[in-house]
Design a protein around this motif. Structure first.
Motif, short mmCIF file in Angstrom:
data_model
loop_
_atom_site.label_atom_id
_atom_site.label_comp_id
_atom_site.label_asym_id
_atom_site.label_seq_id
_atom_site.Cartn_x
_atom_site.Cartn_y
_atom_site.Cartn_z
N SER A 175 45.58 49.34 -12.06
CA SER A 175 46.67 50.14 -12.46
C SER A 175 46.78 50.93 -13.45
N VAL A 176 45.51 50.77 -14.29
CA VAL A 176 45.17 52.12 -15.11
C VAL A 176 43.75 52.72 -14.51
N GLN A 177 43.92 53.62 -14.46
CA GLN A 177 42.82 54.51 -13.63
C GLN A 177 41.93 55.21 -14.84
N PRO A 209 42.87 57.86 -4.34
CA PRO A 209 41.63 58.49 -5.20
C PRO A 209 40.22 58.07 -4.81
N TYR A 210 40.13 57.02 -4.08
CA TYR A 210 38.70 56.34 -3.99
C TYR A 210 37.56 57.46 -3.34
N PRO A 211 37.99 58.24 -2.06
CA PRO A 211 36.99 59.17 -1.72
C PRO A 211 36.54 60.08 -2.53
N HIS A 212 37.49 60.57 -3.40
CA HIS A 212 37.36 61.43 -4.51
C HIS A 212 36.26 60.96 -5.51
N TYR A 213 36.60 59.89 -5.89
CA TYR A 213 35.45 59.01 -6.74
C TYR A 213 34.21 58.98 -6.06
N ASP A 214 34.13 58.74 -4.99
CA ASP A 214 32.85 58.56 -4.19
C ASP A 214 32.03 59.71 -4.48
N ARG A 215 32.71 60.99 -4.03
CA ARG A 215 32.05 62.51 -4.12
C ARG A 215 31.71 62.55 -5.55
N LEU A 216 32.61 62.22 -6.54
CA LEU A 216 32.15 62.66 -7.98
C LEU A 216 30.99 61.82 -8.43
N ARG A 217 30.88 60.27 -8.17
CA ARG A 217 29.75 59.66 -8.41
C ARG A 217 28.38 60.22 -7.99
N THR A 218 28.63 60.85 -6.44
CA THR A 218 27.35 61.05 -5.59
C THR A 218 26.82 62.51 -6.06
N ILE A 219 27.92 63.43 -6.40
CA ILE A 219 27.62 64.85 -6.29
C ILE A 219 27.46 65.25 -7.89
N ASP A 220 28.34 64.71 -8.67
CA ASP A 220 28.66 65.03 -10.07
C ASP A 220 29.08 64.31 -10.86
N PRO A 221 28.17 63.27 -11.55
CA PRO A 221 28.87 62.15 -12.08
C PRO A 221 29.16 62.40 -13.48
#
Ligand code: HEM
Length: 419
Positions: free
Chosen positions: A298-300, A29-41
């Protein structure tokens, strides 16, 4: 879905920014989170939920009294007015996890003493004993599944001890499946999934009702006896609350800890320098557990509902009644808090304060217990099986749930030896 929301749901390539049950997301999930934080937090999902991915916003939402659980109304909005007639929803609605004050304060207050740091420290010898017994049974085999054969047994046995589940009933719990946790995911359950959840829920309720009867007749030094007595005291808790919270402790107490041990072991073996460091310096273990929690929680995710109109969450207005999903796994890798390569596992990282146990009034009741269980399990494994290798480090099989992140299995081998 209107066009504006559609646009907000997609990244530059047209693919959805937040699609948490897609195989790619589950795998990493981490590259997806990176995009969210950067593009659309503060992202808006197709279901109209707001998704917070930055540490500051996630932390604020969990601690701010203007947000709460509002479980019944939230579930009705999502699934329709009759949803609370489904046993699996009714049950969850009676847990402290989904309650707001004053019910939350009352329910948590009834069990909190069993989880104090002191009480949990006293459990170290028992935890060590279970880990050693598990390894004794395995050591001359030369291979095992680190999830099913190793990580699973410890938290289940400990929570059975704490609840007072008789030895002769435990086999069923040791074989238990963990498919019942989809209800926590942000993507709604299908009618079929609700049906299966109901069936499992009713079976568990029947079992626990019998056990409550037993403890009324034969009290023990355990949590179930304590709560059965609180129920008999009159207005401290209802029978439905008793059942729901015992079931919560059972589930919350093992899925999550199994996955802390499993995700931690995978991360360590994928980073041989860190593995070698920890073997050479076992005194780093307590800090390493915090880093495992941060690195691959373990809890996301958890969530809250705005109890009033919120003018500004990361620059966005949240109307009263709307849900904010808090991406704990994303907050834990936010470079604003972890400036030194947050995507790197570093067991000596200073000031690691993961949000993996949540925050505010719902902060995990079992946090200290989980930390000690993981610490003893991983330290003992490294000490007793120093040559252990994970069979397929590249493509381990993840469970298809998003909120509880963990592996289905993690086969590993070592040179078998006599004890
Ligand atoms: C690595 C292991 C664990 C993780 C990552 C974890 C994570 C969490 C999180 C994030 C919450 C807060 C949810 C929210 O704010 O909505 C929570 C609550 C809770 N956890 Fe844990 N947990 C773990 C282990 C345990 C254990 C071992 C137990 C008990 C034996 C436990 C019992 C609970 C309970 C009862 C709550 C509800 C507390 C409340 O609502 O006041 N957890 N946990």
């Amino acid at each position: 879905m209107n066009e504006q929301v559609q646009g907000a749901n997609q990244g530059a390539g047209g693919d959805p920014l937040f699609n948490p049950l897609s195989p790619d997301f589950i795998r990493d999930p981490y590259p997806h989170y990176d995009r969210l934080r950067t593009i659309d937090p503060i992202h808006v999902t197709p279901f109209g939920q707001f998704v917070a991915s930055r540490h500051a916003d996630v932390s604020l939402v969990m601690r701010d009294k203007r947000f709460g659980k509002d479980f019944v109304e939230r579930s009705k909005r999502r699934y329709g007015p009759n949803i609370m007639e489904e046993p699996v929803f009714r049950n969850l609605g009676h847990t402290m996890l989904q309650a707001d004050p004053p019910d939350h304060t009352r329910l948590r207050g009834l069990v909190v003493k069993a989880f104090t740091a002191r009480r949990v420290e006293d459990m170290r010898p028992r935890i060590q004993e279970i880990v050693d017994q598990t390894l004794d049974a395995m050591i001359d085999r030369g291979h095992m599944d680190l999830i099913g054969d190793f990580a699973f047994r410890l938290p289940v046995t400990i929570i059975c001890d704490m609840l007072g589940i008789p030895e002769e009933h435990r086999e069923a719990f040791h074989k238990g499946s963990s498919d019942g946790v989809r209800i926590l995911d942000p993507v709604p359950m299908t009618p079929d999934e609700i049906k299966q959840g109901n069936a499992r829920n009713l079976m568990a309720q029947m079992y626990f009702q019998q056990l409550f009867e037993l403890r009324r007749r034969n009290p023990g030094d355990d949590l179930i006896t304590q709560l059965v007595q609180a129920e008999e005291d009159g207005n401290k808790l209802t029978n439905e609350e008793l059942t729901a919270n015992i079931m919560l402790l059972f589930v919350a107490g093992h899925e999550t800890t199994v996955n802390l041990i499993g995700n931690g072991l995978l991360a360590l073996h994928r980073n041989p320098d860190q593995l070698a460091l920890l073997k050479a310096r076992p005194e780093l273990m307590a800090g390493a557990i915090e880093e495992f929690l941060r690195y691959d929680s373990s809890v996301q995710m958890t969530g809250r509902v705005a109890l009033e109109d919120i003018d500004d969450l990361g620059g966005v207005k949240i109307p009263k009644g709307e849900t904010v999903l808090c991406l704990l796994g994303s907050a834990n890798r936010d470079p604003a808090v972890y400036p030194d390569r947050p995507d790197r596992l570093d067991v000596t990282r200073p000031n690691v304060k993961p949000l993996s146990f949540g925050g505010g009034i719902h902060f995990c009741l079992g946090a200290q217990l989980a930390r000690i269980e993981a610490e003893i399990a991983i330290a003992t494994l490294l000490r007793r099986l120093p040559d252990l290798r994970i069979d397929d480090i590249e493509n381990p099989e993840w469970r298809a749930t998003f909120v509880l992140r963990g592996l289905k299995r993690l086969p590993a081998s070592w040179r078998a030896r006599a004890r």
